[in-house]
Motif scaffolding. Structure first.
Motif, PDB file in Angstrom:
ATOM      1  N   SER A  14     -40.072 -10.127 -64.186  1.00  0.00           N
ATOM      2  CA  SER A  14     -40.378 -11.518 -64.488  1.00  0.00           C
ATOM      3  C   SER A  14     -41.843 -11.808 -64.156  1.00  0.00           C
ATOM      4  O   SER A  14     -42.539 -10.962 -63.582  1.00  0.00           O
ATOM      5  CB  SER A  14     -39.466 -12.449 -63.692  1.00  0.00           C
ATOM      6  N   THR A  65     -31.975 -15.782 -54.045  1.00  0.00           N
ATOM      7  CA  THR A  65     -31.012 -15.888 -55.145  1.00  0.00           C
ATOM      8  C   THR A  65     -31.207 -17.190 -55.908  1.00  0.00           C
ATOM      9  O   THR A  65     -31.702 -18.184 -55.363  1.00  0.00           O
ATOM     10  CB  THR A  65     -29.567 -15.826 -54.619  1.00  0.00           C
ATOM     11  N   THR A  78     -29.083 -19.688 -59.036  1.00  0.00           N
ATOM     12  CA  THR A  78     -27.783 -19.921 -59.670  1.00  0.00           C
ATOM     13  C   THR A  78     -27.957 -20.533 -61.058  1.00  0.00           C
ATOM     14  O   THR A  78     -29.024 -21.039 -61.413  1.00  0.00           O
ATOM     15  CB  THR A  78     -26.913 -20.851 -58.810  1.00  0.00           C
ATOM     16  N   GLU A  92     -26.547 -16.749 -62.428  1.00  0.00           N
ATOM     17  CA  GLU A  92     -26.679 -16.051 -61.150  1.00  0.00           C
ATOM     18  C   GLU A  92     -27.743 -14.958 -61.250  1.00  0.00           C
ATOM     19  O   GLU A  92     -27.710 -14.123 -62.149  1.00  0.00           O
ATOM     20  CB  GLU A  92     -25.337 -15.417 -60.750  1.00  0.00           C
ATOM     21  N   ARG A  93     -28.685 -14.989 -60.295  1.00  0.00           N
ATOM     22  CA  ARG A  93     -29.762 -13.999 -60.280  1.00  0.00           C
ATOM     23  C   ARG A  93     -30.131 -13.642 -58.839  1.00  0.00           C
ATOM     24  O   ARG A  93     -30.029 -14.480 -57.951  1.00  0.00           O
ATOM     25  CB  ARG A  93     -31.008 -14.534 -60.973  1.00  0.00           C
ATOM     26  N   ILE A 152     -23.800  -6.241 -62.645  1.00  0.00           N
ATOM     27  CA  ILE A 152     -25.176  -6.463 -63.095  1.00  0.00           C
ATOM     28  C   ILE A 152     -25.245  -6.478 -64.616  1.00  0.00           C
ATOM     29  O   ILE A 152     -24.806  -5.533 -65.276  1.00  0.00           O
ATOM     30  CB  ILE A 152     -26.113  -5.363 -62.556  1.00  0.00           C
ATOM     31  N   LYS A 153     -25.814  -7.536 -65.178  1.00  0.00           N
ATOM     32  CA  LYS A 153     -26.051  -7.572 -66.620  1.00  0.00           C
ATOM     33  C   LYS A 153     -27.244  -6.696 -66.978  1.00  0.00           C
ATOM     34  O   LYS A 153     -27.174  -5.859 -67.882  1.00  0.00           O
ATOM     35  CB  LYS A 153     -26.341  -9.008 -67.068  1.00  0.00           C
ATOM     36  N   VAL A 193     -33.558 -12.229 -57.054  1.00  0.00           N
ATOM     37  CA  VAL A 193     -34.971 -12.006 -57.321  1.00  0.00           C
ATOM     38  C   VAL A 193     -35.588 -11.228 -56.161  1.00  0.00           C
ATOM     39  O   VAL A 193     -35.394 -11.580 -54.995  1.00  0.00           O
ATOM     40  CB  VAL A 193     -35.721 -13.340 -57.505  1.00  0.00           C
ATOM     41  N   VAL A 240     -35.996  -8.998 -61.339  1.00  0.00           N
ATOM     42  CA  VAL A 240     -34.858  -9.911 -61.403  1.00  0.00           C
ATOM     43  C   VAL A 240     -33.606  -9.133 -61.783  1.00  0.00           C
ATOM     44  O   VAL A 240     -33.590  -8.410 -62.782  1.00  0.00           O
ATOM     45  CB  VAL A 240     -35.091 -11.042 -62.420  1.00  0.00           C
ATOM     46  N   LEU A 241     -32.565  -9.280 -60.974  1.00  0.00           N
ATOM     47  CA  LEU A 241     -31.264  -8.710 -61.292  1.00  0.00           C
ATOM     48  C   LEU A 241     -30.391  -9.838 -61.829  1.00  0.00           C
ATOM     49  O   LEU A 241     -30.023 -10.762 -61.083  1.00  0.00           O
ATOM     50  CB  LEU A 241     -30.607  -8.094 -60.050  1.00  0.00           C
ATOM     51  N   ASP A 242     -30.105  -9.797 -63.124  1.00  0.00           N
ATOM     52  CA  ASP A 242     -29.214 -10.788 -63.727  1.00  0.00           C
ATOM     53  C   ASP A 242     -27.775 -10.370 -63.427  1.00  0.00           C
ATOM     54  O   ASP A 242     -27.337  -9.276 -63.810  1.00  0.00           O
ATOM     55  CB  ASP A 242     -29.442 -10.856 -65.237  1.00  0.00           C
ATOM     56  N   LEU A 243     -27.030 -11.252 -62.746  1.00  0.00           N
ATOM     57  CA  LEU A 243     -25.693 -10.925 -62.258  1.00  0.00           C
ATOM     58  C   LEU A 243     -24.604 -11.584 -63.092  1.00  0.00           C
ATOM     59  O   LEU A 243     -24.828 -12.631 -63.703  1.00  0.00           O
ATOM     60  CB  LEU A 243     -25.548 -11.354 -60.801  1.00  0.00           C
TER      61      LEU A 243
END
Length: 440
Positions: free
Chosen positions: A92, A56, A58, A61-62, A86-87, A64, A103-106
């Motif tokens: 990446s 993770t 910060t 917040e992501r 989740i955004k 990976v 990548v999960l953008d949170l």
């Protein structure tokens, strides 16, 4: 070009191609996002079992995820995403040769759990990411509870079977059980919520998977008086038809259909995730186990009685596969403190019943029948402290092992007043007898 040079050229090309294939042998075929009120599940469908690492980051917040020897063929910017956690999901820059970095953008700091699932029809290899927000203050505030005092509602927990990764049974025309039972469950919840003195809570309200143990836990958090798990049956041939009701058996099911149902439940766990099948509920051995067994026996008797009432009304709107409740050892029925019933609304594997199960009017008839059976039982046997128990015409159905003095003590009335209200000349009562309970 000479033959020798051609062979050498071809050999080099094979080596290069083989090397490239080795580094990108595992393909990301699709990505599915299942959003629940308290969590989100992301499923990465892969051509092979994945080797992966995650970490993770910060601000922002992501999460990976690095998948070794993998390549992507999914247009991630076109994913259907209804998650509040989740955004977006994106690719990446790779940290090394052959590594696919996702990548999960949170939207907030969140607890994550990653695990792999081996192929289980209709799915292949999967890497699953579970994001859990169930411990947030916002979520805790939304947990439905009722007062333990007087004049409370009777709470009915409604569990729409399957969901998300787990489609349940699939009908001849491709209809998913998970969708049919959610529709019926919502109609049943509406009927219960429209009934004075009753309230419905649902273990799932959308297309996502809820672990079998968690379904009972959600009912417990809502202090439910009854758990109804709604399903649509299936068999290996298209002939069987009709609705049925299942209650807990402490032994393996005796019937072929019951054994098939138990196998289906295990299959659902494999599809939906790696949740524990059944946890040992012992806290302290001996005394606690004795109390749990007593509570479970009472819940099983009550569940069986309610199931009979429900079948009586279902029989007026649809064919019954069996006229009496059947028994099987199913996880969703094993809550020791909550009477639990699994209702099969029909056989989705039967072409005729598949058509009925997707029909609006038939779904409403099924919901009405289940509701009628539940209401009749609780009007006759209202839990103490509920609005229904305050009625002047409260009734009680005599259960096995009950005496007049036991019933009088339960409702806080004298034996003499109980006898007068029912014109009884002796203290003898029979199983199944309906007694009017006078006001205390």
């Amino acid at each position: 070009m000479t033959l020798h040079k051609a062979i050498l050229h071809l050999t080099c090309w094979v080596i290069i191609s083989t090397s490239f294939t080795a580094h990108s042998a595992n393909e990301l075929d699709s990505v599915r996002i299942w959003a629940a009120p308290e969590s989100t599940r992301v499923v990465f469908d892969l051509s092979q079992a994945p080797q992966y690492e995650s970490f993770t980051l910060t601000n922002p917040e992501r999460l990976v995820v690095d998948i070794k020897n993998a390549s992507n063929k999914v247009q991630l910017d076109r994913l259907s995403n209804n998650s509040k956690l989740i955004k977006r999901i994106r690719v990446s820059q790779s940290p090394g040769k052959g590594i696919l970095r996702l990548v999960l953008d949170l939207n907030k700091p969140i607890k994550s759990n990653l695990f792999t699932l081996s192929p289980t029809a209709p799915y292949g290899n999967r890497l699953v990411v579970d994001l859990d927000d169930s411990f947030s203050a916002e979520t805790r505030a939304k947990v439905t509870t009722h007062s333990s005092g007087t004049n409370r509602n009777i709470v009915i927990a409604i569990d729409a079977g399957h969901g998300g990764e787990d489609p349940g049974s699939i009908g001849p025309t491709g209809i998913y059980e998970k969708r049919v039972v959610l529709d019926i469950s919502k109609r049943l919840a509406d009927k219960i919520n429209a009934t004075p003195g009753m309230q419905a809570v649902m273990t799932r309200t959308g297309d996502y998977f809820v672990d079998l143990n968690r379904r009972s836990e959600l009912a417990r958090r809502s202090k439910a008086d009854l758990l109804l798990s709604i399903h649509a049956d299936a068999f290996t041939s298209p002939q069987p038809r009709g609705a049925s009701a299942w209650v807990l058996s402490m032994r393996r099911a005796d019937s072929e259909l019951g054994r098939l149902l138990e196998q289906t439940e295990k299959h659902s766990e494999l599809l939906g995730g790696v949740g524990d099948i059944i946890q040992n509920s012992d806290v302290e051995k001996y005394l606690v186990q004795t109390l749990i067994d007593m509570q479970k026996n009472n819940s099983m008797v009550m569940g069986n009685d309610i199931a009979k009432d429900i079948l009586r009304d279902l029989g007026s709107v649809t064919h019954l596969h069996k006229k009496e409740p059947e028994a099987a050892s199913l996880a969703v029925l094993k809550a020791a403190d909550i009477p639990s019933i699994l209702i099969e609304t029909g056989f989705i594997s039967n072409p005729g019943e598949e058509k009925l199960l997707v029909n609006y009017n038939h779904q409403q008839k099924l919901a009405n029948a289940i509701h009628k059976g539940v209401v009749r039982y609780f009007e006759t046997n209202p839990p103490s402290g509920t609005l229904l128990s305050q009625s002047a015409n409260t009734k009680h159905k005599v259960q096995s092992g009950e005496s007049l003095s036991v019933i009088a003590k339960r409702y806080g009335v004298s034996v003499n007043n109980l006898k007068k209200a029912n014109n009884l000349r002796s203290d003898v009562v029979r199983i199944g007898q309906h007694l009017v309970i006078p006001r205390a």
